[in-house]
Design an enzyme around this catalytic site. Structure first.
Site, PDB file in Angstrom:
ATOM      1  N   ASP A  27       0.820  -1.224   0.000  1.00  0.00           N
ATOM      2  CA  ASP A  27       0.000   0.000   0.000  1.00  0.00           C
ATOM      3  C   ASP A  27       0.847   1.263   0.000  1.00  0.00           C
ATOM      4  OD1 ASP A  27      -2.216  -1.695   0.110  1.00  0.00           O
ATOM      5  OD2 ASP A  27      -2.147  -1.737   2.294  1.00  0.00           O
ATOM      6  N   LYS A  43       1.835   1.913  -5.157  1.00  0.00           N
ATOM      7  CA  LYS A  43       2.376   1.300  -6.384  1.00  0.00           C
ATOM      8  C   LYS A  43       1.461   1.540  -7.576  1.00  0.00           C
ATOM      9  CE  LYS A  43       2.403  -2.657  -4.257  1.00  0.00           C
ATOM     10  NZ  LYS A  43       2.076  -2.221  -2.884  1.00  0.00           N
ATOM     11  N   GLY A  44       0.132   1.400  -7.348  1.00  0.00           N
ATOM     12  CA  GLY A  44      -0.816   1.539  -8.451  1.00  0.00           C
ATOM     13  C   GLY A  44      -0.721   2.901  -9.097  1.00  0.00           C
ATOM     14  N   LYS A  45      -0.687   3.947  -8.280  1.00  0.00           N
ATOM     15  CA  LYS A  45      -0.596   5.299  -8.830  1.00  0.00           C
ATOM     16  C   LYS A  45       0.679   5.464  -9.656  1.00  0.00           C
ATOM     17  CE  LYS A  45       0.645   9.935  -8.137  1.00  0.00           C
ATOM     18  NZ  LYS A  45       0.536  11.268  -7.585  1.00  0.00           N
ATOM     19  N   ASN A  69      -5.236 -10.379  -3.888  1.00  0.00           N
ATOM     20  CA  ASN A  69      -5.009  -9.824  -2.542  1.00  0.00           C
ATOM     21  C   ASN A  69      -4.510  -8.383  -2.638  1.00  0.00           C
ATOM     22  OD1 ASN A  69      -2.633 -10.791  -3.709  1.00  0.00           O
ATOM     23  ND2 ASN A  69      -1.717 -11.501  -1.806  1.00  0.00           N
ATOM     24  N   ALA A  70      -3.946  -8.012  -3.797  1.00  0.00           N
ATOM     25  CA  ALA A  70      -3.465  -6.643  -3.995  1.00  0.00           C
ATOM     26  C   ALA A  70      -4.653  -5.693  -4.123  1.00  0.00           C
ATOM     27  CB  ALA A  70      -2.610  -6.571  -5.259  1.00  0.00           C
ATOM     28  N   HIS A  78      -4.865  -1.832  -5.614  1.00  0.00           N
ATOM     29  CA  HIS A  78      -4.132  -0.698  -6.171  1.00  0.00           C
ATOM     30  C   HIS A  78      -5.127   0.372  -6.611  1.00  0.00           C
ATOM     31  CE1 HIS A  78      -0.596  -3.634  -7.225  1.00  0.00           C
ATOM     32  NE2 HIS A  78      -0.862  -3.559  -5.943  1.00  0.00           N
ATOM     33  N   THR A 131      -5.942 -11.816   3.562  1.00  0.00           N
ATOM     34  CA  THR A 131      -7.075 -11.194   2.868  1.00  0.00           C
ATOM     35  C   THR A 131      -8.186 -12.212   2.606  1.00  0.00           C
ATOM     36  OG1 THR A 131      -6.087 -11.661   0.715  1.00  0.00           O
ATOM     37  CG2 THR A 131      -5.564  -9.526   1.699  1.00  0.00           C
ATOM     38  N   GLN A 154       1.992  -6.181  -3.107  1.00  0.00           N
ATOM     39  CA  GLN A 154       2.452  -6.282  -1.709  1.00  0.00           C
ATOM     40  C   GLN A 154       3.762  -5.489  -1.534  1.00  0.00           C
ATOM     41  OE1 GLN A 154       1.476  -9.680  -3.236  1.00  0.00           O
ATOM     42  NE2 GLN A 154      -0.483  -8.794  -2.753  1.00  0.00           N
ATOM     43  N   THR A 176       2.934 -12.632   2.941  1.00  0.00           N
ATOM     44  CA  THR A 176       2.121 -13.272   1.913  1.00  0.00           C
ATOM     45  C   THR A 176       2.882 -14.495   1.396  1.00  0.00           C
ATOM     46  OG1 THR A 176       0.725 -12.852  -0.024  1.00  0.00           O
ATOM     47  CG2 THR A 176       2.944 -11.863  -0.051  1.00  0.00           C
ATOM     48  N   LYS A 221      -8.872  -1.235   8.681  1.00  0.00           N
ATOM     49  CA  LYS A 221      -8.096  -0.053   9.020  1.00  0.00           C
ATOM     50  C   LYS A 221      -6.622  -0.451   9.012  1.00  0.00           C
ATOM     51  CE  LYS A 221      -8.366   3.440  12.610  1.00  0.00           C
ATOM     52  NZ  LYS A 221      -9.006   3.862  13.830  1.00  0.00           N
TER      53      LYS A 221
HETATM   54  P1  GDP Z   1      -0.721   0.186  -3.542  1.00  0.00           P
HETATM   55  O1  GDP Z   1      -1.328  -1.047  -3.007  1.00  0.00           O
HETATM   56  O2  GDP Z   1       0.738   0.263  -3.298  1.00  0.00           O
HETATM   57  O3  GDP Z   1      -1.074   0.440  -4.994  1.00  0.00           O
HETATM   58  O4  GDP Z   1      -1.364   1.387  -2.715  1.00  0.00           O
HETATM   59  P2  GDP Z   1      -2.916   1.586  -2.345  1.00  0.00           P
HETATM   60  O5  GDP Z   1      -3.637   2.027  -3.572  1.00  0.00           O
HETATM   61  O6  GDP Z   1      -3.447   0.395  -1.626  1.00  0.00           O
HETATM   62  O7  GDP Z   1      -2.792   2.729  -1.260  1.00  0.00           O
HETATM   63  C1  GDP Z   1      -2.232   3.953  -1.548  1.00  0.00           C
HETATM   64  C2  GDP Z   1      -3.300   5.030  -1.347  1.00  0.00           C
HETATM   65  O8  GDP Z   1      -2.673   6.288  -1.302  1.00  0.00           O
HETATM   66  C3  GDP Z   1      -4.309   5.118  -2.480  1.00  0.00           C
HETATM   67  O9  GDP Z   1      -5.548   5.497  -1.935  1.00  0.00           O
HETATM   68  C4  GDP Z   1      -3.751   6.217  -3.373  1.00  0.00           C
HETATM   69  O10 GDP Z   1      -4.771   6.885  -4.101  1.00  0.00           O
HETATM   70  C5  GDP Z   1      -3.141   7.129  -2.346  1.00  0.00           C
HETATM   71  N1  GDP Z   1      -1.961   7.879  -2.787  1.00  0.00           N
HETATM   72  C6  GDP Z   1      -0.969   7.508  -3.628  1.00  0.00           C
HETATM   73  N2  GDP Z   1      -0.008   8.451  -3.663  1.00  0.00           N
HETATM   74  C7  GDP Z   1      -0.419   9.433  -2.830  1.00  0.00           C
HETATM   75  C8  GDP Z   1       0.183  10.680  -2.414  1.00  0.00           C
HETATM   76  O11 GDP Z   1       1.266  11.058  -2.812  1.00  0.00           O
HETATM   77  N3  GDP Z   1      -0.538  11.410  -1.509  1.00  0.00           N
HETATM   78  C9  GDP Z   1      -1.726  11.018  -1.021  1.00  0.00           C
HETATM   79  N4  GDP Z   1      -2.349  11.793  -0.131  1.00  0.00           N
HETATM   80  N5  GDP Z   1      -2.307   9.858  -1.388  1.00  0.00           N
HETATM   81  C10 GDP Z   1      -1.644   9.083  -2.270  1.00  0.00           C
HETATM   82  P1  IMO Z   2      -0.894  -4.275  -2.167  1.00  0.00           P
HETATM   83  O1  IMO Z   2      -0.460  -4.826  -3.501  1.00  0.00           O
HETATM   84  C1  IMO Z   2      -1.013  -4.730   2.161  1.00  0.00           C
HETATM   85  C2  IMO Z   2      -1.137  -8.821   3.719  1.00  0.00           C
HETATM   86  C3  IMO Z   2      -2.404  -9.267   4.428  1.00  0.00           C
HETATM   87  C4  IMO Z   2      -1.794 -10.219   5.445  1.00  0.00           C
HETATM   88  C5  IMO Z   2      -0.677 -10.894   4.657  1.00  0.00           C
HETATM   89  C6  IMO Z   2      -1.038 -12.249   4.068  1.00  0.00           C
HETATM   90  O2  IMO Z   2      -2.189  -3.541  -2.198  1.00  0.00           O
HETATM   91  O3  IMO Z   2       0.208  -3.518  -1.512  1.00  0.00           O
HETATM   92  P2  IMO Z   2      -2.521 -12.963   1.976  1.00  0.00           P
HETATM   93  O4  IMO Z   2      -3.997 -12.781   1.699  1.00  0.00           O
HETATM   94  O5  IMO Z   2      -1.643 -12.364   0.948  1.00  0.00           O
HETATM   95  O6  IMO Z   2      -2.177 -14.389   2.255  1.00  0.00           O
HETATM   96  O7  IMO Z   2      -2.264 -12.157   3.360  1.00  0.00           O
HETATM   97  O8  IMO Z   2      -0.350  -9.988   3.612  1.00  0.00           O
HETATM   98  N1  IMO Z   2      -1.342  -8.300   2.354  1.00  0.00           N
HETATM   99  C7  IMO Z   2      -1.251  -6.999   2.030  1.00  0.00           C
HETATM  100  N2  IMO Z   2      -1.069  -5.902   2.805  1.00  0.00           N
HETATM  101  N3  IMO Z   2      -1.105  -4.587   0.827  1.00  0.00           N
HETATM  102  C8  IMO Z   2      -1.269  -5.676   0.031  1.00  0.00           C
HETATM  103  O9  IMO Z   2      -1.223  -5.602  -1.313  1.00  0.00           O
HETATM  104  C9  IMO Z   2      -1.398  -6.951   0.629  1.00  0.00           C
HETATM  105  N4  IMO Z   2      -1.576  -8.205   0.147  1.00  0.00           N
HETATM  106  C10 IMO Z   2      -1.526  -9.019   1.214  1.00  0.00           C
HETATM  107  O10 IMO Z   2      -3.057  -8.186   5.036  1.00  0.00           O
HETATM  108  O11 IMO Z   2      -1.209  -9.493   6.490  1.00  0.00           O
HETATM  109 MG    MG Z   3      -2.862  -1.686  -1.782  1.00  0.00          MG
END
Ligand code: GDP
Ligand code: IMO
Ligand code: MG
Length: 432
Positions: free
Chosen positions: A13, A16-18, A38-39, A41, A132, A226, A241, A306
């Site tokens: 989190d 990466k997606g952005k 499980n990801a 993005h 997840t 992840q 994971t 959360k």
């Molecule tokens: P990922 O799993 O690595 O792709 O990340 P997630 O999408 O799960 O979580 C990142 C969150 O932060 C998302 O809601 C994005 O829209 C947000 N985000 C990404 N870059 C920024 C940033 O520079 N500032 C803020 N405030 N939010 C960001």
């Molecule tokens: P992105 O790509 C954050 C965590 C789960 C759990 C552990 C094992 O969005 O960053 P799993 O279902 O993979 O066997 O769960 O890994 N987990 C993540 N935490 N971001 C993720 O993906 C995750 N994918 C799995 O919360 O602790």
């Molecule tokens: Mg994520």
């Protein structure tokens, strides 16, 4: 001209997606090489929010080829649902835009169920991982156990029943042991045959597609899911994971040789978060954690949980730089720190009275390490939405420079909001 691998340098989190979406403008092909749905993005393009779990984040851009590599575990139902959701948002995922490796292992309903049964049972014994519940771990177990059903098996209705039987022998023993009813051959066959026609048009020899594209001089972007601390070998085992999330996996998980992989970009959040159980040395279960969680909207994309929040941990990211071969980082969410009077950064740990500068490998030691902090001054201006380095408050620049020094890698990209275009380019990873 390098290809680029994007990996998370913390517990996922990181944004990466952005960053993959932003970089995909400069790429021709975007490849997922591990993990599954499980990801979670999140991409924000002109105010429109896309949430992707299984599909590569390049899929929202026209004219890019997306690839699901063999290192992924693939849930056909999750795929059909995600493709449907994107269609509702105006994005058509057609077989000319997406290829799925024929040798990709499938996630079936019995994997998802087993994941849930185990987590429920573990809740009572204190060994819960907080997965997840998507069946990721059980699907990788079957892959390594050489009994997985793979995408190509959907095209061979003669041998598919035998493969299903072999899988059921194993799963039904586990299900009986956990006190759950057995799964039936008919139900699994029906599950597979109902989705086969939706999946097979996308199936391809991905190693060959990548080899051809690379030889044609196209730019390939590998999208990690992840983060490094969730890696099955390098992470906080067993709270990880079930795949290798590090950059080295980009080659094995796609079928492209390591020589073609290129620049490794570590996505790094300006503070730290984690979802699920396990050690988290800089966690703040106080008003600071609440502030970061609320301001950063730190809720899981997949499960809605959360996220736990805490200060930046330079020890962990420094280690991630080493194990991934990270050449530069994309620093995200600096704007979340706007307005804090002071900011702490963990620079080392104390373990049983000794100061160490790495994360110890054992579960017990990981639970015992205590962070040693440096305190930096915050900044009063705002970094949110900044599109040029000159727009950043001097103290924010100082924070960024200090992080670079502590982790031993430079900032290549700086993200200042969820929006695609609120991104500052320092070094183009494709040109480096
Ligand atoms: P990922 O799993 O690595 O792709 O990340 P997630 O999408 O799960 O979580 C990142 C969150 O932060 C998302 O809601 C994005 O829209 C947000 N985000 C990404 N870059 C920024 C940033 O520079 N500032 C803020 N405030 N939010 C960001
Ligand atoms: P992105 O790509 C954050 C965590 C789960 C759990 C552990 C094992 O969005 O960053 P799993 O279902 O993979 O066997 O769960 O890994 N987990 C993540 N935490 N971001 C993720 O993906 C995750 N994918 C799995 O919360 O602790
Ligand atoms: Mg994520």
């Amino acid at each position: 001209m390098a290809n680029v691998v994007v990996v998370g340098s913390q517990w996922g989190d990181e944004g990466k997606g952005k960053i993959v979406d932003w970089l995909s403008e400069r790429a021709d092909v975007v490849v997922r090489f591990q993990g599954g749905h499980n990801a979670g993005h999140t991409l924000v393009v002109d105010g429109k929010v896309y949430k992707l779990s299984l599909l590569p984040s390049g899929v929202v851009r026209e004219g890019k080829l997306s690839i699901i590599g063999n290192g992924v575990v693939f849930d056909p139902h999750a795929f059909v649902t995600e493709v449907g959701k994107l269609k509702d948002q105006g994005v058509e995922v057609t077989p000319d835009r997406l290829k799925i490796a024929e040798n990709t292992a499938l996630i079936l309903s019995l994997h998802r169920e087993l994941d849930g049964f185990r987590e429920d049972a573990a809740s009572n014994s204190g060994t819960k991982i907080g997965t997840t519940r998507r069946g990721i771990g059980p699907a990788y177990e079957d892959k390594v156990g050489r009994r997985a059903v793979r995408v190509m098996d959907l095209a061979d209705l003669e041998t598919l029943p035998l493969k299903v039987d072999r899988l059921l022998t194993h799963h039904n023993a586990l299900r009986r042991g956990l006190g759950h009813p057995e799964a039936t051959h008919e139900a699994i066959m029906a599950e597979l045959t109902s989705v086969a026609d939706r999946i097979l048009p996308y199936m391809d020899r991905v190693w060959k597609v990548l080899d051809d594209r690379r030889k044609a001089g196209e730019r390939i972007l590998f999208e990690g899911a992840q983060g490094t601390l969730l890696d099955i070998d390098h992470g906080t085992y067993p709270f990880v994971t079930s795949s290798n999330t590090v950059a080295g996996q980009a080659a094995a998980g796609s079928g492209m040789g390591p020589g073609g992989v290129g620049y490794v970009l570590g996505i790094t959040k300006a503070y730290t978060t984690r979802v699920g159980e396990g050690p988290f040395p800089t966690e703040q279960t106080n008003e600071i954690g609440e502030f970061l969680g609320t301001k950063g909207h730190e809720f899981g994309v997949v499960t809605g949980r959360k996220r736990r929040c805490g200060w930046f941990d330079a020890v962990l990211v420094r280690q991630a730089v080493a194990v991934n071969g990270i050449k530069g980082i994309a620093l995200t969410k600096l704007d979340v720190l706007d307005g804090l009077p002071e900011i702490k950064v963990c620079t080392a740990y104390r373990l049983d009275g000794e100061v160490i500068d790495y994360l110890p490998a054992s579960q017990g030691a990981q639970a015992r390490v205590e962070p040693i902090y440096e305190t930096l001054e915050g900044w009063s201006g705002t970094t949110a939405g900044a599109r040029s380095w000159n727009d950043l408050p001097a103290q924010a620049v100082k924070y960024v420079r200090h992080i670079e020094e502590l982790i031993g890698a430079p900032v290549a990209l700086l993200s200042t909001s969820p929006e695609r275009d609120d991104t500052i380019l320092v070094t183009d990873p494709f040109q480096d």
